[in-house]
Write an enzyme that holds these catalytic residues in place. Structure first.
Site, PDB file in Angstrom:
ATOM      1  N   ASP A  87       0.880  -1.171   0.103  1.00  0.00           N
ATOM      2  CA  ASP A  87       0.010   0.134   0.115  1.00  0.00           C
ATOM      3  C   ASP A  87       0.952   1.170  -0.028  1.00  0.00           C
ATOM      4  O   ASP A  87       1.999   1.192   0.377  1.00  0.00           O
ATOM      5  CB  ASP A  87      -0.865  -0.079   1.393  1.00  0.00           C
ATOM      6  N   CYS A 271     -15.522 -23.385  17.938  1.00  0.00           N
ATOM      7  CA  CYS A 271     -14.550 -23.446  17.077  1.00  0.00           C
ATOM      8  C   CYS A 271     -13.619 -24.547  17.315  1.00  0.00           C
ATOM      9  O   CYS A 271     -13.391 -24.795  18.382  1.00  0.00           O
ATOM     10  CB  CYS A 271     -13.832 -21.843  16.983  1.00  0.00           C
ATOM     11  N   CYS A 273     -10.556 -24.552  15.622  1.00  0.00           N
ATOM     12  CA  CYS A 273      -9.095 -24.375  14.948  1.00  0.00           C
ATOM     13  C   CYS A 273      -8.179 -24.767  15.823  1.00  0.00           C
ATOM     14  O   CYS A 273      -8.514 -25.324  17.083  1.00  0.00           O
ATOM     15  CB  CYS A 273      -9.096 -22.836  14.622  1.00  0.00           C
TER      16      CYS A 273
HETATM   17 ZN    ZN Z   1     -10.756 -20.957  16.959  1.00  0.00          ZN
END
Ligand code: ZN
Length: 635
Positions: A87, A271, A273
């Protein structure tokens, strides 16, 4: 450099080539702050990042970083061998008024080896007046032009500005589209994201896409929250960046595809993960600040990349609208955006494939506003000619409709089934999406109202048509063969245009039916294959003689792809048509349509499946345009 591999809605899976490898889009680039790498670029790669983005202005302002970048290059500075976008500091200038030389900063990005460098554009505020924004985009376009002259081998990103004014966005996009620029961020959306003004974002994306050539990659700059991703991809965005993963982590907020949650408020985290498998919300709360931020940032990235995978998979199976609709109910502001999308069906229809792998799955009142349904309604009025005078409307029973209702068809009846898609003539019952669709027993009241209105309009329309036509009026039972000859003509009309059925299926017709399923397989006329019918979507694939007949019947350039003379011998041998050899194409052609490939003199060269619409065929210079089914060698 950039080519479409798979598509659904206005979304697309493309490959994008850079000097540091190729990227599969839609892709998300995590933002890396060269001052503070809480997660190293190598770690980012492990979470699924194909590409990263950093700020060249920050590097430029820091003598130590600048020296390393200038001597050893950007990739060495970041210790990352994949593609890196930079950027220019526009956002710093917008926030803090930093002074930056627009040309110098582009040269700097080029010299440190950025894969994609960004122009130094002016970000207009969401509260800026129309006239102020107009002046600002004029300056932004001027800088883009100046920057393109010094970009060298670097790909240049020309940011589309124009605040919340669709007209200015479109103008800016059109001007940028004419310059030698490779990539287009849509800028100025960060403040809108923060205010959850998703309907403004939808309007801005659509306006920018309308102004840009379709072959240019589009990057929704500053929109890294997973919540907005399905909609933005469905409207045609290819790239995203996320600083959200770290910004939210610092704030102890966890990102999910359905929204954001504060760590303090989570009792159980669903979750799975790697972070959430190891640590409970309580464990995270008890961690040292830096360790906790790091872990939440990782979780946030996993969630964001998981949503990107879901989106790409939805494109592959043709269920992107379904995903967008499901996500829209998780946030009222997304529902506002759906209202904007609903008003743009006419534009969206051009990118919508004619059939999909997966059944049409109803999720609620927005489902019947999908471009595919809009297309059906348009064609029903424009292309369907009733086979008989007496109109009978029957309720929907089992699918395919003909199994149940064929016995009610006589020579003097036109049978319409009152379906969730509105009235469906019985002959079309096996065409996608009618028999490949799933609806609840009771539809929402908006869809019911819409269908009732549509049915009345269609019946009135048929009455007018009847007034102008001579149609037989004998009341005889129709046998299977008669019924099927009606069916093939009606399907061909809907697929290729008015009168295509009569033109294709003339002569002594023999319809080959599968003994097992009862479905039509192929249609022969005078012992030559005219067309075969695909079992999966009930649409026709042209046989050789079918190609000749359709070509003779349809006016130039309807359903045609006109190719360069240079490509003719290859297509005659059955090779595919690459977009760069397409000189022009019919406005009527939609992705996955069966088309006629012709020379500039309108000689028939082949038939095939078109992968792109006209605008795309004329814009893309790499990749396949038409998958050739058969070539017509010279006589
Ligand atoms: Zn997670």
């Amino acid at each position: 450099m950039f080519e479409i591999k798979k598509r659904d809605a206005a979304g697309r899976i493309c490959t994008f080539q850079t000097t540091h490898g190729s990227v599969t889009t839609p892709a998300l680039m995590p933002v890396v702050n060269p001052h503070q790498m809480l997660l190293s670029p190598r770690e980012l790669r492990k979470t699924g990042a194909q590409m990263i983005i950093t700020n060249s202005y920050i590097i430029h302002q820091d003598p130590r970083l600048r020296e390393v970048a200038q001597k050893k290059g950007l990739h060495c500075l970041l210790d990352f061998d994949g593609p890196v976008m930079t950027d220019s500091g526009s956002f710093q200038s917008y926030l803090y008024g930093s002074k930056i030389d627009p040309v110098e900063i582009v040269k700097f990005q080029r010299d440190i080896g950025s894969d994609i460098g960004t122009i130094f554009d002016i970000i207009s505020s969401p509260t800026a007046s129309f006239t102020t924004c107009q002046a600002e985009i004029t300056e932004t376009v001027r800088r883009a032009q100046e920057s393109s002259a010094v970009k060298g081998d670097m790909l240049l990103a020309g940011t589309i500005q124009g605040s919340i004014y669709p007209r200015l966005r479109q103008t800016c996009a059109r001007k940028m589209g004419k310059l030698d620029i490779d990539f287009h961020p849509i800028g100025g959306v960060v403040p809108l994201m923060e205010m959850q003004r998703y309907s403004d974002i939808a309007r801005i994306i659509i306006a920018s896409k309308k102004g840009l050539p379709p072959s240019r990659p589009v990057h929704l700059f500053g929109a890294g929250h997973p919540l907005i991703l399905p909609l933005a991809v469905a409207l045609g965005c290819d790239f995203f960046d996320s600083s959200a993963y770290i910004k939210y982590a610092k704030d102890q907020r966890l990102l999910f595809s359905t929204g954001t949650k504060k760590l303090g408020e989570i009792e159980e985290n669903p979750c799975s993960c790697s972070v959430c498998q190891r640590y409970s919300p309580q464990d995270l709360r008890e961690m040292e600040t830096e360790e906790r931020t790091r872990n939440i940032a990782l979780h946030n990235l996993y969630q964001t990349f998981a949503e990107m995978k879901r989106i790409r998979e939805a494109i592959r199976e043709g269920s992107l609208w379904e995903l967008v609709e499901r996500r829209s109910v998780t946030n009222p502001s997304l529902l506002d955006a759906m209202e904007v999308v609903q008003g743009e069906t006419h534009w969206l229809e051009k990118s919508e494939p004619i059939s999909k792998k997966r059944a049409f799955f109803y999720t609620g009142r927005y489902s019947l506003h999908r471009p595919l349904v809009y297309r059906y309604h348009q064609r029903l009025f424009q292309r369907y000619i009733p086979p008989a005078k007496k109109i009978r409307v029957v309720p929907e029973e089992k699918k395919p409709y003909s199994k149940y209702y064929q016995k009610y068809v006589t020579t003097n009846t036109t049978l319409l089934v009152s379906s969730p898609f509105g009235p469906v003539p019985i002959e079309l019952d096996e065409m996608y999406p009618f028999s490949q669709s799933l609806f609840p027993q009771k539809l929402d009241s908006e869809t019911q109202e819409m269908n009732k209105r549509l049915e009345q309009q269609f019946l009135a329309h048929l009455q007018t048509l009847m007034g102008n036509q001579k149609i037989s009026a004998k009341k005889e039972k129709i046998d299977a063969t008669n019924y099927q000859s009606r069916k093939i003509k009606k399907v061909a009309d809907m697929q290729f245009g008015n009168g295509a059925g009569d033109a294709l299926f003339e002569g002594e017709i023999n319809i080959l039916v599968s003994p097992r399923t009862g479905k039509i397989r192929g249609v022969y006329a005078d012992n030559q294959l005219i067309a075969s019918m695909r079992a999966s979507d009930g649409l026709f694939i042209l046989g050789k003689e079918g190609g000749f007949r359709l070509h003779k019947h349809l006016d130039f350039p309807d359903m045609r792809i006109i190719i360069d003379d240079e490509a003719i011998p290859f297509v005659q041998q059955g090779r595919n048509v690459f977009s760069k050899f397409v000189i022009d194409a019919s406005e009527l052609v939609r992705p996955l349509d069966e088309v006629l490939i012709v020379s500039t003199k309108d000689d028939l060269i082949g038939t095939g499946t078109c992968l792109l619409n006209r605008e795309e065929l004329l814009s893309f210079t790499t990749g396949m345009g038409v998958k050739t089914r058969q070539g017509y060698p010279p006589e």
